[in-house]
Design an enzyme around this catalytic site. Structure first.
Site, PDB file in Angstrom:
ATOM      1  N   ASP A 105       0.859  -1.193   0.000  1.00 21.70           N
ATOM      2  CA  ASP A 105       0.000   0.000   0.000  1.00 21.70           C
ATOM      3  C   ASP A 105       0.893   1.240   0.000  1.00 21.70           C
ATOM      4  O   ASP A 105       1.407   1.632  -1.048  1.00 21.70           O
ATOM      5  CB  ASP A 105      -0.917  -0.093   1.227  1.00 21.70           C
ATOM      6  CG  ASP A 105      -1.942   1.018   1.308  1.00 21.70           C
ATOM      7  OD1 ASP A 105      -2.190   1.678   0.292  1.00 21.70           O
ATOM      8  OD2 ASP A 105      -2.507   1.225   2.400  1.00 21.70           O
ATOM      9  N   PHE A 154     -10.445  -0.062   0.554  1.00 20.92           N
ATOM     10  CA  PHE A 154     -10.017  -0.946   1.636  1.00 20.92           C
ATOM     11  C   PHE A 154     -10.641  -2.313   1.436  1.00 20.92           C
ATOM     12  O   PHE A 154     -11.848  -2.460   1.350  1.00 20.92           O
ATOM     13  CB  PHE A 154     -10.393  -0.368   3.001  1.00 20.92           C
ATOM     14  CG  PHE A 154      -9.569  -0.977   4.096  1.00 20.92           C
ATOM     15  CD1 PHE A 154      -8.274  -0.543   4.327  1.00 20.92           C
ATOM     16  CD2 PHE A 154     -10.067  -2.026   4.849  1.00 20.92           C
ATOM     17  CE1 PHE A 154      -7.490  -1.132   5.311  1.00 20.92           C
ATOM     18  CE2 PHE A 154      -9.288  -2.618   5.840  1.00 20.92           C
ATOM     19  CZ  PHE A 154      -7.997  -2.165   6.062  1.00 20.92           C
ATOM     20  N   VAL A 155      -9.777  -3.336   1.351  1.00 22.80           N
ATOM     21  CA  VAL A 155     -10.255  -4.681   1.021  1.00 22.80           C
ATOM     22  C   VAL A 155      -9.964  -5.664   2.157  1.00 22.80           C
ATOM     23  O   VAL A 155      -9.041  -5.458   2.950  1.00 22.80           O
ATOM     24  CB  VAL A 155      -9.602  -5.196  -0.286  1.00 22.80           C
ATOM     25  CG1 VAL A 155      -9.986  -4.313  -1.466  1.00 22.80           C
ATOM     26  CG2 VAL A 155      -8.085  -5.291  -0.172  1.00 22.80           C
ATOM     27  N   ASP A 161      -7.374  -8.216   6.802  1.00 24.67           N
ATOM     28  CA  ASP A 161      -8.375  -7.926   7.830  1.00 24.67           C
ATOM     29  C   ASP A 161      -8.810  -6.473   7.829  1.00 24.67           C
ATOM     30  O   ASP A 161      -8.123  -5.590   7.314  1.00 24.67           O
ATOM     31  CB  ASP A 161      -7.785  -8.222   9.211  1.00 24.67           C
ATOM     32  CG  ASP A 161      -6.768  -7.157   9.640  1.00 24.67           C
ATOM     33  OD1 ASP A 161      -5.786  -6.937   8.885  1.00 24.67           O
ATOM     34  OD2 ASP A 161      -6.964  -6.525  10.692  1.00 24.67           O
ATOM     35  N   ARG A 167     -10.632 -12.089   8.037  1.00 22.91           N
ATOM     36  CA  ARG A 167      -9.483 -12.749   7.404  1.00 22.91           C
ATOM     37  C   ARG A 167      -9.878 -14.081   6.765  1.00 22.91           C
ATOM     38  O   ARG A 167      -9.245 -14.537   5.826  1.00 22.91           O
ATOM     39  CB  ARG A 167      -8.386 -13.036   8.448  1.00 22.91           C
ATOM     40  CG  ARG A 167      -7.675 -11.801   8.980  1.00 22.91           C
ATOM     41  CD  ARG A 167      -6.402 -12.230   9.715  1.00 22.91           C
ATOM     42  NE  ARG A 167      -5.889 -11.209  10.606  1.00 22.91           N
ATOM     43  CZ  ARG A 167      -5.036 -10.238  10.256  1.00 22.91           C
ATOM     44  NH1 ARG A 167      -4.620 -10.150   9.010  1.00 22.91           N
ATOM     45  NH2 ARG A 167      -4.613  -9.366  11.143  1.00 22.91           N
TER      46      ARG A 167
HETATM   47  P1  IMP Z   1       1.912  -0.338   3.830  1.00 17.32           P
HETATM   48  O1  IMP Z   1       2.995  -0.342   4.857  1.00 17.32           O
HETATM   49  O2  IMP Z   1       1.111   0.944   3.843  1.00 17.32           O
HETATM   50  O3  IMP Z   1       2.365  -0.717   2.439  1.00 17.32           O
HETATM   51  O4  IMP Z   1       0.811  -1.344   4.308  1.00 17.32           O
HETATM   52  C1  IMP Z   1       0.998  -2.665   4.298  1.00 17.32           C
HETATM   53  C2  IMP Z   1       0.041  -3.278   5.291  1.00 17.32           C
HETATM   54  O5  IMP Z   1      -1.132  -2.499   5.501  1.00 17.32           O
HETATM   55  C3  IMP Z   1      -0.446  -4.580   4.736  1.00 17.32           C
HETATM   56  O6  IMP Z   1       0.394  -5.629   5.129  1.00 17.32           O
HETATM   57  C4  IMP Z   1      -1.825  -4.703   5.338  1.00 17.32           C
HETATM   58  O7  IMP Z   1      -1.734  -5.357   6.578  1.00 17.32           O
HETATM   59  C5  IMP Z   1      -2.293  -3.297   5.559  1.00 17.32           C
HETATM   60  N1  IMP Z   1      -3.239  -2.868   4.509  1.00 17.32           N
HETATM   61  C6  IMP Z   1      -3.052  -1.930   3.547  1.00 17.32           C
HETATM   62  N2  IMP Z   1      -4.131  -1.808   2.770  1.00 17.32           N
HETATM   63  C7  IMP Z   1      -5.032  -2.701   3.238  1.00 17.32           C
HETATM   64  C8  IMP Z   1      -6.367  -3.057   2.823  1.00 17.32           C
HETATM   65  O8  IMP Z   1      -6.961  -2.551   1.859  1.00 17.32           O
HETATM   66  N3  IMP Z   1      -6.966  -4.025   3.552  1.00 17.32           N
HETATM   67  C9  IMP Z   1      -6.370  -4.640   4.625  1.00 17.32           C
HETATM   68  N4  IMP Z   1      -5.132  -4.338   5.029  1.00 17.32           N
HETATM   69  C10 IMP Z   1      -4.469  -3.370   4.348  1.00 17.32           C
END
Ligand code: IMP
Ligand code: MG
Length: 182
Positions: A105, A154-155, A161, A167
């Site tokens: 993300d 958001f998925v 989760d 989950r």
């Molecule tokens: P990042 O550090 O922002 O890249 O986020 C990574 C983590 O955020 C992932 O491992 C997920 O646990 C959580 N995350 C990001 N987007 C989503 C989503 O749409 N649904 C659920 N978890 C998310």
């Protein structure tokens, strides 16, 4: 009727679609890692289902290990601060690491983990994520392997989760914004 249907706005990927894509990813990784010292590093907890399915589509000798990191409170956006909750169980010097994530993300989590693990002198580090949400990227990081690119929504499901729920859904769906007060 599933317990969660009332909370899901739209199914993005069905169980069948996910299965087919994960099989393709495993086949690609099998081709790319011939003769290497492959260690799959699952990032808990979101990647647990993906990791279990992916490894069974990799036709090579390999090891599995797990890490747990957190950058989230209860909301739906990353705090930017990454904490290691569980480190790897084995040393990784000389190994070809494949970090297996549920979703890329902002990139904060994988950017931090990749940096931290590269200090341990692995032979290589690559990134494999089931989902890629490129619109929200804050760090300069790209997946070497991704299952699907998704829009900024958001998925949940298939390991992912919201507030520790959903989950166990066998598919991936967008949560209704009213579920998280959005
Ligand atoms: P990042 O550090 O922002 O890249 O986020 C990574 C983590 O955020 C992932 O491992 C997920 O646990 C959580 N995350 C990001 N987007 C989503 C989503 O749409 N649904 C659920 N978890 C998310
Ligand atoms: Mg996660």
């Amino acid at each position: 009727m599933s317990y969660a249907e009332k909370d899901i706005l739209k199914v993005l990927f069905t169980q069948k679609e996910i299965e087919a894509r994960v099989a393709q990813m495993g086949a690609q990784i099998t081709r790319d890692y011939q003769g290497k010292n492959l260690v799959l590093v699952g990032i808990l907890r979101g990647a647990y289902i993906f990791m279990a399915d992916l490894t069974r589509h990799i036709d090579l000798p390999c090891q599995v290990d797990f890490m747990s990191a957190s950058s989230y409170g209860k909301g739906t956006t990353s705090s930017g601060q990454v904490r290691i909750i569980k480190d790897l169980s084995e040393p990784v010097d000389g190994k070809d690491l494949l970090l297996v994530e549920d979703i890329l993300d902002s990139g904060n989590t994988l950017y931090y983990l990749r940096d931290m693990l590269s200090a341990r002198k692995p032979a290589s580090i690559s990134i494999c994520t089931l989902l890629d949400k490129p619109e929200r990227r804050k760090k300069d990081i790209k997946a070497d392997y991704y299952g699907f690119q998704i829009p900024d929504a958001f998925v949940v499901g298939y390991g992912l989760d919201y507030a520790e729920g959903y989950r166990n859904l066998p598919y991936i769906g967008i949560v209704k914004p009213e579920v998280y007060g959005g």
